[in-house]
Design a protein around this motif. Structure first.
Motif, PDB file in Angstrom:
ATOM      1  N   GLN A  79       0.853  -1.181   0.000  1.00  0.00           N
ATOM      2  CA  GLN A  79       0.000   0.000   0.000  1.00  0.00           C
ATOM      3  C   GLN A  79       0.891   1.234   0.000  1.00  0.00           C
ATOM      4  O   GLN A  79       0.991   1.970   0.955  1.00  0.00           O
ATOM      5  CB  GLN A  79      -0.916  -0.004   1.239  1.00  0.00           C
ATOM      6  N   SER A  80       1.568   1.451  -1.110  1.00  0.00           N
ATOM      7  CA  SER A  80       2.526   2.535  -1.241  1.00  0.00           C
ATOM      8  C   SER A  80       2.224   3.300  -2.515  1.00  0.00           C
ATOM      9  O   SER A  80       1.783   2.724  -3.503  1.00  0.00           O
ATOM     10  CB  SER A  80       3.937   1.944  -1.299  1.00  0.00           C
ATOM     11  N   PRO A  81       2.480   4.609  -2.534  1.00  0.00           N
ATOM     12  CA  PRO A  81       2.231   5.365  -3.762  1.00  0.00           C
ATOM     13  C   PRO A  81       3.149   4.937  -4.901  1.00  0.00           C
ATOM     14  O   PRO A  81       2.868   5.220  -6.052  1.00  0.00           O
ATOM     15  CB  PRO A  81       2.488   6.817  -3.355  1.00  0.00           C
ATOM     16  N   ASP A  82       4.242   4.244  -4.591  1.00  0.00           N
ATOM     17  CA  ASP A  82       5.148   3.803  -5.643  1.00  0.00           C
ATOM     18  C   ASP A  82       4.547   2.665  -6.461  1.00  0.00           C
ATOM     19  O   ASP A  82       4.942   2.422  -7.586  1.00  0.00           O
ATOM     20  CB  ASP A  82       6.474   3.323  -5.043  1.00  0.00           C
ATOM     21  N   PHE A  83       3.601   1.939  -5.868  1.00  0.00           N
ATOM     22  CA  PHE A  83       2.975   0.826  -6.567  1.00  0.00           C
ATOM     23  C   PHE A  83       1.643   1.297  -7.099  1.00  0.00           C
ATOM     24  O   PHE A  83       0.834   1.851  -6.392  1.00  0.00           O
ATOM     25  CB  PHE A  83       2.781  -0.370  -5.623  1.00  0.00           C
ATOM     26  N   SER A 114       5.608  -1.882 -11.473  1.00  0.00           N
ATOM     27  CA  SER A 114       5.802  -0.952 -10.362  1.00  0.00           C
ATOM     28  C   SER A 114       7.102  -1.234  -9.633  1.00  0.00           C
ATOM     29  O   SER A 114       7.822  -0.308  -9.248  1.00  0.00           O
ATOM     30  CB  SER A 114       4.630  -1.050  -9.390  1.00  0.00           C
ATOM     31  N   LEU A 115       7.404  -2.507  -9.452  1.00  0.00           N
ATOM     32  CA  LEU A 115       8.653  -2.884  -8.792  1.00  0.00           C
ATOM     33  C   LEU A 115       9.858  -2.450  -9.615  1.00  0.00           C
ATOM     34  O   LEU A 115      10.868  -1.988  -9.061  1.00  0.00           O
ATOM     35  CB  LEU A 115       8.678  -4.391  -8.553  1.00  0.00           C
ATOM     36  N   ARG A 121      14.405   3.829  -9.564  1.00  0.00           N
ATOM     37  CA  ARG A 121      14.599   5.025  -8.716  1.00  0.00           C
ATOM     38  C   ARG A 121      15.694   4.789  -7.681  1.00  0.00           C
ATOM     39  O   ARG A 121      16.544   5.651  -7.451  1.00  0.00           O
ATOM     40  CB  ARG A 121      13.298   5.378  -7.999  1.00  0.00           C
ATOM     41  N   TYR A 122      15.668   3.621  -7.063  1.00  0.00           N
ATOM     42  CA  TYR A 122      16.678   3.291  -6.055  1.00  0.00           C
ATOM     43  C   TYR A 122      18.068   3.269  -6.686  1.00  0.00           C
ATOM     44  O   TYR A 122      19.013   3.841  -6.147  1.00  0.00           O
ATOM     45  CB  TYR A 122      16.350   1.938  -5.427  1.00  0.00           C
ATOM     46  N   ARG A 123      18.194   2.622  -7.822  1.00  0.00           N
ATOM     47  CA  ARG A 123      19.497   2.558  -8.491  1.00  0.00           C
ATOM     48  C   ARG A 123      19.987   3.948  -8.889  1.00  0.00           C
ATOM     49  O   ARG A 123      21.178   4.238  -8.777  1.00  0.00           O
ATOM     50  CB  ARG A 123      19.422   1.658  -9.723  1.00  0.00           C
ATOM     51  N   ALA A 124      19.072   4.790  -9.353  1.00  0.00           N
ATOM     52  CA  ALA A 124      19.467   6.146  -9.737  1.00  0.00           C
ATOM     53  C   ALA A 124      19.989   6.911  -8.537  1.00  0.00           C
ATOM     54  O   ALA A 124      20.993   7.633  -8.633  1.00  0.00           O
ATOM     55  CB  ALA A 124      18.284   6.878 -10.360  1.00  0.00           C
ATOM     56  N   ILE A 125      19.346   6.736  -7.396  1.00  0.00           N
ATOM     57  CA  ILE A 125      19.801   7.426  -6.182  1.00  0.00           C
ATOM     58  C   ILE A 125      21.182   6.936  -5.778  1.00  0.00           C
ATOM     59  O   ILE A 125      22.087   7.722  -5.493  1.00  0.00           O
ATOM     60  CB  ILE A 125      18.791   7.222  -5.030  1.00  0.00           C
ATOM     61  N   VAL A 126      21.370   5.635  -5.768  1.00  0.00           N
ATOM     62  CA  VAL A 126      22.656   5.065  -5.341  1.00  0.00           C
ATOM     63  C   VAL A 126      23.757   5.399  -6.342  1.00  0.00           C
ATOM     64  O   VAL A 126      24.866   5.772  -5.957  1.00  0.00           O
ATOM     65  CB  VAL A 126      22.524   3.545  -5.141  1.00  0.00           C
TER      66      VAL A 126
END
Length: 165
Positions: A79-83, A114-115, A121-126
């Motif tokens: 239940q997340s806005p990312d999904f 969604s995943l 996004r996570y990879r871009a941040i890292v």
């Protein structure tokens, strides 16, 4: 509603077959004229009834398995806005017995997309982080490094990955 109608039709067909067998057995002249063939006819009717019943049970089990799978998918959806939420009208299609499998497949596909977005996004941040980020095995072998780590070491990812820390 469709399953009740299907159940009613299957049981009425079984009743009709059993009534036919009963009528055949009550006609003494027919039983005498058929002789040993009567056993073959009786076994054929029994096989038809068993085939119908096994198909009915298999259909019910399959529908139950699909409902269980759908509930597990719904409970696994974060239940997340990312999904993303289910597509409009997807629930109506999934409620229909014939389209239920397609509804579940559509939900799994949406969850996978969604995943992938969250992972990107996570990879871009890292990757874009200015801090040195690396991941390594217990023996010190590098398994992941970001761009800042490569720049600090003056090497490329291909040169550093798989090498000891």
């Amino acid at each position: 509603m469709k399953s009740r109608i299907k159940s009613l039709l299957i049981f009425s067909l079984i009743f009709t077959i059993l009534a036919s067998v009963g009528l055949l057995l009550l006609d003494d002249a027919l039983v005498e004229s058929l002789g040993p063939k009567m056993y073959l006819i009786g076994l054929t009717f029994i096989a038809c009834v068993l085939l119908l019943l096994s198909g009915y049970v298999w259909d019910r089990d399959t529908a139950s398995d699909i409902r269980n799978l759908k509930s597990r998918i719904d409970s696994a959806r974060p239940q997340s806005p990312d999904f993303s939420a289910p597509a409009p009208g997807g629930e109506d299609l999934a409620a229909d017995g014939q389209n239920e499998i397609f509804g579940i497949a559509r939900q799994i596909e949406q969850m996978a997309q969604s995943l992938q977005k969250v992972d990107a996004r996570y990879r871009a941040i890292v990757e874009d982080q200015i801090d040195l980020v690396c991941r390594y095995l217990p023996d010190g072998t590098l398994t992941f490094i970001n761009n800042a780590y490569c720049q600090a070491m003056g090497s490329t990812k291909d040169e550093l990955l798989g090498k000891p820390f």
